[in-house]
Design a protein around this motif. Structure first.
Motif, PDB file in Angstrom:
ATOM      1  N   GLY A   1      -5.676  -4.522  22.409  1.00  0.00           N
ATOM      2  CA  GLY A   1      -5.981  -4.173  23.796  1.00  0.00           C
ATOM      3  C   GLY A   1      -5.584  -5.276  24.757  1.00  0.00           C
ATOM      4  N   ALA A   2      -5.595  -6.528  24.276  1.00  0.00           N
ATOM      5  CA  ALA A   2      -5.145  -7.651  25.104  1.00  0.00           C
ATOM      6  C   ALA A   2      -3.645  -7.566  25.355  1.00  0.00           C
ATOM      7  CB  ALA A   2      -5.495  -8.977  24.435  1.00  0.00           C
ATOM      8  N   ALA A   3      -2.885  -7.139  24.340  1.00  0.00           N
ATOM      9  CA  ALA A   3      -1.448  -6.953  24.528  1.00  0.00           C
ATOM     10  C   ALA A   3      -1.182  -5.866  25.562  1.00  0.00           C
ATOM     11  CB  ALA A   3      -0.784  -6.602  23.197  1.00  0.00           C
ATOM     12  N   ILE A   4      -1.969  -4.785  25.509  1.00  0.00           N
ATOM     13  CA  ILE A   4      -1.835  -3.717  26.498  1.00  0.00           C
ATOM     14  C   ILE A   4      -2.164  -4.235  27.894  1.00  0.00           C
ATOM     15  CG2 ILE A   4      -2.797  -1.518  27.284  1.00  0.00           C
ATOM     16  CD1 ILE A   4      -1.050  -1.072  24.911  1.00  0.00           C
ATOM     17  N   ALA A   5      -3.255  -4.974  28.027  1.00  0.00           N
ATOM     18  CA  ALA A   5      -3.656  -5.504  29.338  1.00  0.00           C
ATOM     19  C   ALA A   5      -2.594  -6.434  29.899  1.00  0.00           C
ATOM     20  CB  ALA A   5      -4.995  -6.233  29.219  1.00  0.00           C
ATOM     21  N   ALA A   6      -2.057  -7.319  29.059  1.00  0.00           N
ATOM     22  CA  ALA A   6      -1.038  -8.258  29.517  1.00  0.00           C
ATOM     23  C   ALA A   6       0.227  -7.528  29.948  1.00  0.00           C
ATOM     24  CB  ALA A   6      -0.725  -9.255  28.401  1.00  0.00           C
ATOM     25  N   ASN A   7       0.654  -6.569  29.144  1.00  0.00           N
ATOM     26  CA  ASN A   7       1.858  -5.811  29.501  1.00  0.00           C
ATOM     27  C   ASN A   7       1.660  -5.008  30.784  1.00  0.00           C
ATOM     28  OD1 ASN A   7       3.795  -6.443  27.489  1.00  0.00           O
ATOM     29  ND2 ASN A   7       2.771  -5.128  26.012  1.00  0.00           N
ATOM     30  N   LEU A   8       0.474  -4.405  30.927  1.00  0.00           N
ATOM     31  CA  LEU A   8       0.227  -3.605  32.128  1.00  0.00           C
ATOM     32  C   LEU A   8       0.242  -4.487  33.371  1.00  0.00           C
ATOM     33  CD1 LEU A   8      -0.287  -0.671  32.854  1.00  0.00           C
ATOM     34  CD2 LEU A   8      -2.730  -1.136  32.802  1.00  0.00           C
ATOM     35  N   ALA A   9      -0.313  -5.693  33.264  1.00  0.00           N
ATOM     36  CA  ALA A   9      -0.284  -6.621  34.396  1.00  0.00           C
ATOM     37  C   ALA A   9       1.144  -6.990  34.760  1.00  0.00           C
ATOM     38  CB  ALA A   9      -1.086  -7.878  34.074  1.00  0.00           C
ATOM     39  N   GLY A  10       2.040  -7.011  33.766  1.00  0.00           N
ATOM     40  CA  GLY A  10       3.422  -7.375  34.021  1.00  0.00           C
ATOM     41  C   GLY A  10       4.279  -6.263  34.584  1.00  0.00           C
ATOM     42  N   ILE A  11       4.007  -5.024  34.159  1.00  0.00           N
ATOM     43  CA  ILE A  11       4.864  -3.925  34.621  1.00  0.00           C
ATOM     44  C   ILE A  11       4.235  -3.099  35.737  1.00  0.00           C
ATOM     45  CG2 ILE A  11       5.977  -3.781  32.363  1.00  0.00           C
ATOM     46  CD1 ILE A  11       4.447  -1.183  31.878  1.00  0.00           C
ATOM     47  N   ARG A  12       2.908  -3.208  35.922  1.00  0.00           N
ATOM     48  CA  ARG A  12       2.230  -2.517  37.029  1.00  0.00           C
ATOM     49  C   ARG A  12       1.310  -3.492  37.760  1.00  0.00           C
ATOM     50  NH1 ARG A  12       1.728   2.956  37.379  1.00  0.00           N
ATOM     51  NH2 ARG A  12       0.885   2.370  39.436  1.00  0.00           N
ATOM     52  N   PRO A  13       1.882  -4.522  38.375  1.00  0.00           N
ATOM     53  CA  PRO A  13       1.051  -5.532  39.041  1.00  0.00           C
ATOM     54  C   PRO A  13       0.224  -4.962  40.187  1.00  0.00           C
ATOM     55  CG  PRO A  13       3.372  -5.819  39.614  1.00  0.00           C
ATOM     56  CD  PRO A  13       3.323  -4.818  38.501  1.00  0.00           C
ATOM     57  N   ASP A  14       0.609  -3.799  40.688  1.00  0.00           N
ATOM     58  CA  ASP A  14      -0.150  -3.174  41.773  1.00  0.00           C
ATOM     59  C   ASP A  14      -1.524  -2.685  41.320  1.00  0.00           C
ATOM     60  OD1 ASP A  14       1.629  -1.348  40.264  1.00  0.00           O
ATOM     61  OD2 ASP A  14       0.634   0.233  41.426  1.00  0.00           O
ATOM     62  N   LEU A  15      -1.716  -2.534  40.012  1.00  0.00           N
ATOM     63  CA  LEU A  15      -2.959  -1.978  39.502  1.00  0.00           C
ATOM     64  C   LEU A  15      -3.972  -3.034  39.080  1.00  0.00           C
ATOM     65  CD1 LEU A  15      -1.749   0.960  37.197  1.00  0.00           C
ATOM     66  CD2 LEU A  15      -2.613   1.097  39.549  1.00  0.00           C
ATOM     67  N   VAL A  16      -3.537  -4.271  38.889  1.00  0.00           N
ATOM     68  CA  VAL A  16      -4.364  -5.253  38.190  1.00  0.00           C
ATOM     69  C   VAL A  16      -4.534  -6.521  39.029  1.00  0.00           C
ATOM     70  CG1 VAL A  16      -4.643  -6.559  36.067  1.00  0.00           C
ATOM     71  CG2 VAL A  16      -3.421  -4.380  36.013  1.00  0.00           C
TER      72      VAL A  16
END
Length: 221
Positions: free
Chosen positions: A93-108
């Protein structure tokens, strides 16, 4: 708004993300906390999230999985438009969170990564040596958090936490990612917890780090 993303494995194997959500909700002032099951995963009460879980070999940190999580996070953000959004990810889940922060910075607005396999190819190679009977060598379409880190918004706040005795995601896989964030000027609280292993999500130090990060975020206008 704190969104907790579960680790890899079945409910009886991974750390209890629902327990963390309850503790965070009781501990962190003015917070709303939700335990979000990643696609294909079940919780201890029999709830199952739609989608494909994969084989738990680092194969399910894909664009499709990220899009499913992003859709849910976007809905929470719409429901609480004035709230900051913090993703707390355990292991996979940490890998998912890190990737999401990188590709969808508008959400995080913030990420708390616990026992992260954040340098994915190197971690999978390590796991192949540790558990050679499992097909770790097969190619996967997963995104590598170290490579998506370049898309993280400059104002994001991060906490990266790992147990000194973690044999599943040893310290080096978190350290490389934390160093990459720091080099980009991202405010990063990086901690190695002495004597701790991989089962770390519900450690008081993780709750404390999440609370500190939440308190450090600027108020939404």
């Amino acid at each position: 708004m704190i969104v907790v993303l579960n680790g890899d494995g079945s409910p009886g194997v991974r750390t209890d993300e629902r327990r963390f959500a309850k503790t965070a909700s009781d501990t962190i002032p003015e917070s709303a906390v939700v335990a979000l099951l990643r696609p294909g995963y079940a919780d201890g009460e029999g709830h199952v999230s739609p989608g494909e879980r994969g084989a738990d070999i680092g194969d399910n940190y894909t664009s499709e999985q990220l899009e499913a999580v992003a859709t849910a996070v976007s809905a929470y953000r719409h429901r609480y438009p004035k709230a900051n959004v913090v993703l707390v990810g355990d292991s996979g889940g940490a890998a998912i969170a890190a990737n999401l922060a990188g590709i969808r910075p508008d959400l995080v607005d913030g990420i708390v990564l616990v026992g992260c396999p954040c340098t994915l190819p190197e971690w999978r190679a390590y796991m192949e040596q540790r558990k050679p009977a499992i097909a770790w060598e097969q190619p996967v379409a997963s995104l590598d958090p170290l490579k998506t880190a370049g898309g993280i918004a400059p104002g994001l706040r991060a906490a990266v936490i790992v147990g000194a005795e973690d044999e599943v995601t040893p310290v080096r896989f978190s350290r490389s990612y934390a160093e990459a964030l720091t080099l980009r000027g991202i405010a990063t609280d990086y901690r190695i917890l002495p004597g701790r292993g991989h089962d770390l999500l519900n450690d008081p130090e993780v709750i404390a780090a999440t609370s500190r990060l939440a308190a450090s975020l600027p108020e939404e206008l």
